[in-house]
Design a protein around this motif. Structure first.
Motif, PDB file in Angstrom:
ATOM      1  N   VAL A 155     -37.503  12.185 -15.528  1.00  0.00           N
ATOM      2  CA  VAL A 155     -36.078  11.902 -15.743  1.00  0.00           C
ATOM      3  C   VAL A 155     -35.812  11.641 -17.226  1.00  0.00           C
ATOM      4  O   VAL A 155     -34.813  12.116 -17.784  1.00  0.00           O
ATOM      5  N   ALA A 156     -36.714  10.916 -17.876  1.00  0.00           N
ATOM      6  CA  ALA A 156     -36.551  10.621 -19.302  1.00  0.00           C
ATOM      7  C   ALA A 156     -36.509  11.911 -20.121  1.00  0.00           C
ATOM      8  O   ALA A 156     -35.679  12.058 -21.029  1.00  0.00           O
ATOM      9  N   LEU A 157     -37.384  12.849 -19.800  1.00  0.00           N
ATOM     10  CA  LEU A 157     -37.395  14.133 -20.510  1.00  0.00           C
ATOM     11  C   LEU A 157     -36.091  14.893 -20.279  1.00  0.00           C
ATOM     12  O   LEU A 157     -35.546  15.504 -21.204  1.00  0.00           O
ATOM     13  N   ALA A 158     -35.599  14.845 -19.054  1.00  0.00           N
ATOM     14  CA  ALA A 158     -34.346  15.539 -18.735  1.00  0.00           C
ATOM     15  C   ALA A 158     -33.175  14.927 -19.502  1.00  0.00           C
ATOM     16  O   ALA A 158     -32.326  15.642 -20.045  1.00  0.00           O
ATOM     17  N   VAL A 159     -33.138  13.605 -19.564  1.00  0.00           N
ATOM     18  CA  VAL A 159     -32.080  12.916 -20.316  1.00  0.00           C
ATOM     19  C   VAL A 159     -32.166  13.286 -21.797  1.00  0.00           C
ATOM     20  O   VAL A 159     -31.155  13.573 -22.447  1.00  0.00           O
ATOM     21  N   ALA A 160     -33.384  13.286 -22.331  1.00  0.00           N
ATOM     22  CA  ALA A 160     -33.583  13.604 -23.748  1.00  0.00           C
ATOM     23  C   ALA A 160     -33.141  15.022 -24.073  1.00  0.00           C
ATOM     24  O   ALA A 160     -32.702  15.310 -25.189  1.00  0.00           O
ATOM     25  N   GLN A 161     -33.239  15.907 -23.089  1.00  0.00           N
ATOM     26  CA  GLN A 161     -32.834  17.302 -23.287  1.00  0.00           C
ATOM     27  C   GLN A 161     -31.331  17.507 -23.116  1.00  0.00           C
ATOM     28  O   GLN A 161     -30.835  18.626 -23.237  1.00  0.00           O
ATOM     29  N   GLY A 162     -30.611  16.411 -22.833  1.00  0.00           N
ATOM     30  CA  GLY A 162     -29.156  16.489 -22.768  1.00  0.00           C
ATOM     31  C   GLY A 162     -28.574  16.695 -21.386  1.00  0.00           C
ATOM     32  O   GLY A 162     -27.363  16.921 -21.247  1.00  0.00           O
ATOM     33  N   MET A 163     -29.388  16.609 -20.354  1.00  0.00           N
ATOM     34  CA  MET A 163     -28.882  16.812 -18.995  1.00  0.00           C
ATOM     35  C   MET A 163     -28.126  15.580 -18.510  1.00  0.00           C
ATOM     36  O   MET A 163     -28.489  14.447 -18.820  1.00  0.00           O
ATOM     37  N   ILE A 168     -29.499  16.290 -13.213  1.00  0.00           N
ATOM     38  CA  ILE A 168     -30.863  15.821 -12.962  1.00  0.00           C
ATOM     39  C   ILE A 168     -31.077  15.605 -11.467  1.00  0.00           C
ATOM     40  O   ILE A 168     -32.103  15.997 -10.901  1.00  0.00           O
ATOM     41  N   ALA A 169     -30.091  14.981 -10.819  1.00  0.00           N
ATOM     42  CA  ALA A 169     -30.191  14.705  -9.383  1.00  0.00           C
ATOM     43  C   ALA A 169     -30.329  16.003  -8.596  1.00  0.00           C
ATOM     44  O   ALA A 169     -31.174  16.116  -7.691  1.00  0.00           O
ATOM     45  N   GLU A 170     -29.521  16.995  -8.936  1.00  0.00           N
ATOM     46  CA  GLU A 170     -29.568  18.272  -8.222  1.00  0.00           C
ATOM     47  C   GLU A 170     -30.887  18.994  -8.458  1.00  0.00           C
ATOM     48  O   GLU A 170     -31.480  19.555  -7.531  1.00  0.00           O
ATOM     49  N   GLN A 171     -31.352  18.975  -9.700  1.00  0.00           N
ATOM     50  CA  GLN A 171     -32.584  19.686 -10.035  1.00  0.00           C
ATOM     51  C   GLN A 171     -33.806  19.031  -9.395  1.00  0.00           C
ATOM     52  O   GLN A 171     -34.725  19.719  -8.947  1.00  0.00           O
ATOM     53  N   MET A 172     -33.815  17.694  -9.341  1.00  0.00           N
ATOM     54  CA  MET A 172     -34.975  16.976  -8.813  1.00  0.00           C
ATOM     55  C   MET A 172     -34.829  16.628  -7.331  1.00  0.00           C
ATOM     56  O   MET A 172     -35.721  16.020  -6.734  1.00  0.00           O
ATOM     57  N   ARG A 195     -28.389   6.968 -24.462  1.00  0.00           N
ATOM     58  CA  ARG A 195     -29.137   8.200 -24.184  1.00  0.00           C
ATOM     59  C   ARG A 195     -29.632   8.836 -25.481  1.00  0.00           C
ATOM     60  O   ARG A 195     -30.717   9.409 -25.526  1.00  0.00           O
ATOM     61  N   ARG A 196     -28.825   8.728 -26.538  1.00  0.00           N
ATOM     62  CA  ARG A 196     -29.220   9.330 -27.813  1.00  0.00           C
ATOM     63  C   ARG A 196     -30.461   8.658 -28.397  1.00  0.00           C
ATOM     64  O   ARG A 196     -31.214   9.285 -29.146  1.00  0.00           O
ATOM     65  N   GLU A 197     -30.664   7.377 -28.059  1.00  0.00           N
ATOM     66  CA  GLU A 197     -31.868   6.682 -28.522  1.00  0.00           C
ATOM     67  C   GLU A 197     -33.109   7.284 -27.866  1.00  0.00           C
ATOM     68  O   GLU A 197     -34.153   7.438 -28.503  1.00  0.00           O
ATOM     69  N   LEU A 198     -32.979   7.618 -26.589  1.00  0.00           N
ATOM     70  CA  LEU A 198     -34.093   8.231 -25.868  1.00  0.00           C
ATOM     71  C   LEU A 198     -34.379   9.623 -26.424  1.00  0.00           C
ATOM     72  O   LEU A 198     -35.536  10.011 -26.599  1.00  0.00           O
ATOM     73  N   LYS A 200     -33.828  10.643 -29.451  1.00  0.00           N
ATOM     74  CA  LYS A 200     -34.461  10.498 -30.766  1.00  0.00           C
ATOM     75  C   LYS A 200     -35.946  10.187 -30.628  1.00  0.00           C
ATOM     76  O   LYS A 200     -36.775  10.692 -31.394  1.00  0.00           O
ATOM     77  N   LEU A 201     -36.298   9.366 -29.648  1.00  0.00           N
ATOM     78  CA  LEU A 201     -37.698   9.003 -29.441  1.00  0.00           C
ATOM     79  C   LEU A 201     -38.539  10.185 -28.963  1.00  0.00           C
ATOM     80  O   LEU A 201     -39.678  10.362 -29.396  1.00  0.00           O
ATOM     81  N   LEU A 202     -37.960  11.002 -28.081  1.00  0.00           N
ATOM     82  CA  LEU A 202     -38.745  12.060 -27.437  1.00  0.00           C
ATOM     83  C   LEU A 202     -38.611  13.433 -28.084  1.00  0.00           C
ATOM     84  O   LEU A 202     -39.494  14.276 -27.944  1.00  0.00           O
ATOM     85  N   ILE A 203     -37.504  13.660 -28.777  1.00  0.00           N
ATOM     86  CA  ILE A 203     -37.265  14.986 -29.362  1.00  0.00           C
ATOM     87  C   ILE A 203     -37.075  14.930 -30.869  1.00  0.00           C
ATOM     88  O   ILE A 203     -37.478  15.829 -31.605  1.00  0.00           O
ATOM     89  N   GLY A 204     -36.464  13.838 -31.343  1.00  0.00           N
ATOM     90  CA  GLY A 204     -36.261  13.713 -32.785  1.00  0.00           C
ATOM     91  C   GLY A 204     -34.819  13.932 -33.178  1.00  0.00           C
ATOM     92  O   GLY A 204     -33.984  14.283 -32.381  1.00  0.00           O
TER      93      GLY A 204
END
Length: 204
Positions: A155-163, A168-172, A195-198, A200-204
């Motif tokens: 879920v964290a990766l999905a959020v970081a990718q802008g979903m 996310i709920a539908e995909q998972m 969400r933008r903090e996440l 930045k941590l995971l994608i930059g």
């Protein structure tokens, strides 16, 4: 402000002096009167930000010198510009294939030398910054993944990718409410609020 450093390797004393005079106002310049002397300096740990290297030198030509330079720890990514009297394209192609960053034909104009040096130093600095950022992101990902459950990590990766939560709920194949609760737990575990903090941590 600390000056960037440049090493000039050439057996032509006049060229060494000329290039040093052109560059010394802006950069910290070291010179080596041939490939062997240049390699000796580099092996002592004197690693410059950029190297200007002649091709036609006795004992050890520029191609052989470049090959040895790339094998010295710390020099692998140092940009190397060939300075040479050969204007034929075959020499340029050979130099670039050998790992040179650029190729300047002698005699050169002061403005050309300064412009090329500035350009490649800027590119090198940009690449170095990107490497540092990429390394930091990988460290962040490892640290965060260890804190989260497998579902939270996905879920964290999905959020970081802008979903969005609904996507996310539908995909998972989870309910919207469940995903919302998972994201709340993620934020609490990582001590973040946005969400933008996440991202930045995971994608930059």
């Amino acid at each position: 402000m600390i000056k960037k450093s440049i090493l000039i390797i050439d057996d032509d004393i006049i060229l060494l002096k000329t290039a040093e005079e052109i560059l010394s106002d802006l950069y910290s310049v070291s010179v080596a009167k041939g490939g062997k002397q240049g390699i000796t300096l580099l092996k002592k740990g004197i690693i410059p930000n950029l190297i200007l290297l002649d091709i036609a030198m006795p004992e050890m030509d520029g191609y052989m010198t470049l090959e040895k330079i790339k094998g010295i720890p710390g020099c692998e990514e140092v940009p190397v510009i060939f300075l040479t009297g050969f204007s034929e394209s075959d020499y340029e192609v050979k130099g670039l294939k050998a790992g040179a960053t650029d190729y300047i034909v002698k005699p050169f104009a002061k403005e050309v030398l300064l412009a090329r040096v500035e350009m490649h130093l800027a590119r090198s600095a940009q690449n170095s910054r990107k490497t540092v950022i990429d390394t930091q992101i990988q460290e962040n990902r490892k640290r965060i993944q260890e804190k989260l459950t497998p579902v939270e990590w996905k879920v964290a990766l999905a959020v970081a990718q802008g979903m969005e939560n609904k996507e996310i709920a539908e995909q998972m194949n989870y309910s919207y409410g469940y995903i919302k609760n998972v994201i709340t737990r993620i934020f609490l575990k990582l001590d973040i609020e946005k969400r933008r903090e996440l991202r930045k941590l995971l994608i930059g």
